[in-house]
Design a protein around this motif. Sequence first.
Motif, PDB file in Angstrom:
ATOM      1  N   UNK A  85       0.857  -1.155  -0.087  1.00 30.52           N
ATOM      2  CA  UNK A  85       0.059  -0.010   0.069  1.00 30.52           C
ATOM      3  C   UNK A  85       0.916   1.399  -0.128  1.00 30.52           C
ATOM      4  N   UNK A  86       1.904   1.225   0.849  1.00 26.22           N
ATOM      5  CA  UNK A  86       2.905   2.217   0.941  1.00 26.22           C
ATOM      6  C   UNK A  86       3.614   2.530  -0.663  1.00 26.22           C
ATOM      7  N   UNK A  87       4.128   1.700  -0.990  1.00 22.52           N
ATOM      8  CA  UNK A  87       4.688   1.516  -2.445  1.00 22.52           C
ATOM      9  C   UNK A  87       3.749   2.364  -3.509  1.00 22.52           C
ATOM     10  N   UNK A  88       2.403   1.969  -3.486  1.00 23.30           N
ATOM     11  CA  UNK A  88       1.444   2.462  -4.594  1.00 23.30           C
ATOM     12  C   UNK A  88       1.305   3.782  -4.208  1.00 23.30           C
ATOM     13  N   UNK A 418      10.140   8.329  -1.613  1.00 20.37           N
ATOM     14  CA  UNK A 418       9.195   7.514  -0.780  1.00 20.37           C
ATOM     15  C   UNK A 418       8.757   6.133  -1.451  1.00 20.37           C
ATOM     16  N   UNK A 419       8.546   5.948  -2.396  1.00 24.49           N
ATOM     17  CA  UNK A 419       8.406   4.513  -3.285  1.00 24.49           C
ATOM     18  C   UNK A 419       9.626   3.688  -3.135  1.00 24.49           C
ATOM     19  N   UNK A 420      10.625   4.411  -3.314  1.00 20.55           N
ATOM     20  CA  UNK A 420      12.040   3.691  -3.086  1.00 20.55           C
ATOM     21  C   UNK A 420      12.180   3.062  -1.602  1.00 20.55           C
ATOM     22  N   UNK A 421      11.775   4.090  -0.650  1.00 28.65           N
ATOM     23  CA  UNK A 421      12.103   3.432   0.453  1.00 28.65           C
ATOM     24  C   UNK A 421      10.947   2.495   1.023  1.00 28.65           C
ATOM     25  N   UNK A 422       9.839   2.527   0.601  1.00 29.29           N
ATOM     26  CA  UNK A 422       8.690   1.412   0.650  1.00 29.29           C
ATOM     27  C   UNK A 422       8.997   0.360   0.136  1.00 29.29           C
ATOM     28  N   UNK A 423       9.593   0.279  -1.078  1.00 25.41           N
ATOM     29  CA  UNK A 423      10.037  -1.005  -1.821  1.00 25.41           C
ATOM     30  C   UNK A 423      10.882  -1.655  -1.429  1.00 25.41           C
ATOM     31  N   UNK A 425      11.807  -1.634   1.769  1.00 18.39           N
ATOM     32  CA  UNK A 425      11.300  -1.820   3.153  1.00 18.39           C
ATOM     33  C   UNK A 425      10.455  -3.431   2.812  1.00 18.39           C
ATOM     34  N   UNK A 426       9.882  -3.282   1.627  1.00 19.73           N
ATOM     35  CA  UNK A 426       8.993  -4.832   1.416  1.00 19.73           C
ATOM     36  C   UNK A 426       9.981  -5.638   0.913  1.00 19.73           C
ATOM     37  N   UNK A 427      11.148  -5.612   0.222  1.00 20.06           N
ATOM     38  CA  UNK A 427      12.109  -6.336  -0.184  1.00 20.06           C
ATOM     39  C   UNK A 427      12.637  -7.058   0.917  1.00 20.06           C
ATOM     40  N   UNK A 428      13.091  -6.225   1.843  1.00 18.91           N
ATOM     41  CA  UNK A 428      13.712  -6.841   3.116  1.00 18.91           C
ATOM     42  C   UNK A 428      12.839  -7.585   3.798  1.00 18.91           C
ATOM     43  N   UNK A 429      11.687  -7.423   4.129  1.00 21.32           N
ATOM     44  CA  UNK A 429      10.712  -8.110   4.816  1.00 21.32           C
ATOM     45  C   UNK A 429      10.213  -9.478   4.124  1.00 21.32           C
ATOM     46  N   UNK A 430      10.327  -9.377   2.918  1.00 22.32           N
ATOM     47  CA  UNK A 430      10.099 -10.717   2.123  1.00 22.32           C
ATOM     48  C   UNK A 430      11.298 -11.748   1.976  1.00 22.32           C
ATOM     49  N   UNK A 431      12.332 -11.054   1.935  1.00 22.44           N
ATOM     50  CA  UNK A 431      13.572 -11.709   1.442  1.00 22.44           C
ATOM     51  C   UNK A 431      14.689 -11.982   2.601  1.00 22.44           C
ATOM     52  N   UNK A 432      14.584 -11.364   3.690  1.00 23.38           N
ATOM     53  CA  UNK A 432      15.550 -11.459   4.530  1.00 23.38           C
ATOM     54  C   UNK A 432      15.811 -12.960   5.176  1.00 23.38           C
ATOM     55  N   UNK A 433      14.348 -13.667   5.569  1.00 24.69           N
ATOM     56  CA  UNK A 433      14.095 -14.820   5.937  1.00 24.69           C
ATOM     57  C   UNK A 433      15.239 -15.712   5.197  1.00 24.69           C
ATOM     58  N   UNK A 434      14.921 -15.603   3.846  1.00 25.80           N
ATOM     59  CA  UNK A 434      15.614 -16.625   2.916  1.00 25.80           C
ATOM     60  C   UNK A 434      17.301 -16.433   2.893  1.00 25.80           C
ATOM     61  N   UNK A 435      17.498 -14.982   3.105  1.00 26.65           N
ATOM     62  CA  UNK A 435      18.922 -14.738   3.046  1.00 26.65           C
ATOM     63  C   UNK A 435      19.557 -15.371   4.335  1.00 26.65           C
ATOM     64  N   UNK A 436      18.801 -15.132   5.475  1.00 27.72           N
ATOM     65  CA  UNK A 436      19.189 -15.773   6.724  1.00 27.72           C
ATOM     66  C   UNK A 436      19.382 -17.153   6.715  1.00 27.72           C
TER      67      UNK A 436
END
Length: 503
Positions: A85-88, A418-423, A425-436
């Motif tokens: 929602x923030x990205x959009x 702002x869009x860059x920041x939200x995007x 944020x989304x990437x870290x939230x989605x992919x950090x568990x896989x990176x970990x």
Amino acid sequence: MEKQLTGTLALAVFTATLGSLQMGYSLGVINAPQKVIERHYARSLGVYNEELTRREGGNATEHEEPTDASVVMYYSLSVAIFSVGGMVSSFLVSFVSDIRGRIKGMLYINVLAITAGLLMGLAKMGTPYLMVIAGRAIMGLYCGLSSGLVPLYIGEISPVKYRGAMGALHQLAIVVGILISQVIGLDFLLGNDDMWHVLLGLSGAPAVLQSLLLFMCPESPRYLYIKLGKVEEACKSLKRLKGDYDTSKDIAEMQAEKEEAMKEAQMSILRLLRSSVYRQQLFVALMMHFSQQFSGINAIFYYSTSIFQTAGVGQPVYATIGVGVINIIFTLVSVIMVDRAGRRTLTLIGLGGMCCCAVAMTVGLAFLEVYSWMSYLSMAAIFLFVSFFEIGPGPIPWFIVAEIFSQGPRPAAIALAGCCNWTCNFIIGMFFPYLESLCGSYVFIVFAVLLFGFTIFIYMRVPETKGKTFEEIAAVFHRKRGAPPSKPQEEAEMVQLKSSTEA
């Protein structure tokens, strides 16, 4: 005589940062009652083990976890949809801020926040997973707009002398909101089976207060003068914000900026991306936001509880709240220091310190099984990591974008950043568990490398903006471009941009 700081200015800044407080609360509120929310999702979906609950005396046990894939999917969507929602909506900041002004823009978007709060607050009366997901999506739309409008408004009404400190209040309000959500989300307060929907519904409460206070706040004088050409109203707004003084100096500065803006024309996001005139400022703005999100700070916020558990802390939830308190303390340090030490200096100190802490955290986690005292190193590194983040890389990217762009491209630049920041944020939230799972205890080495790169970039490319007017900051970037044929090219491009806008 110009008073600089007045009651009206304080009220205007406080009112604007209620939107930031709401954003912080919404960021943190979903984490504390995770197991409670998952149980209600499971009941609604018909996959909850009621027989086990009865055998346990009517209460779900601490270790009981609904493992059904649909529950996990819907909860993950409840978390991630907020960033989507923030990205959009961040793309719409330019449109909303210019179409009716900064004050009315903040007032109108509060409809989204109140709607979202009602949907989540009434979730137990309907289908919980659908109402929470819808509420989180709408709240994300609100926060994407608010994260652009608040720094824009504060940056335009703040005296040059205090612009950095007031800009940092946006981040301070965010971390206060996160801490409030962590505290009242404890299971003996609102993070329980009976009150979890109230906890989520309170996300919309600051919007009600802000809507009432906005009627007492003056519109941005820069918007009134430069965008609308209303000289008298701009003077009245300046006097309300700074006291009864001779406004001629501020009007002259805005006139100079208006003349520049008339050359520039109002810029859309697409034009800004194509323009070579602002490429350097845009690159700096985006890299500042990249450095904020890809520093690894959200990985710490999302997974600090599990890191504290690994380190042997008996009550990790209270250690996580301790991280929230550290957040506030060092954001206050930034508010005090940013107009003294400068934006560039604090960002360099913050990123460099975080890089060292990421290395220390990696060492602590890697040798935890070998040396038990390494748990203390890991915990100390987490607290210091957060401290260095809030000194510079946390608050400064939000307001420095408004400082390095003049009136014409400013709303589009803030929307893009702002869009860059939200995007991110989304990437870290989605992919950090896989990176970990891929890197294990060495995951923070990735962030250490990124932080080192960001530190070098800031040192080489970002100028100091402390104490400079918008016009002076723009001149610094013009000098940095400095190619001999740039002026004719620049003028030709300005004419082309202006003619295409008028068409």
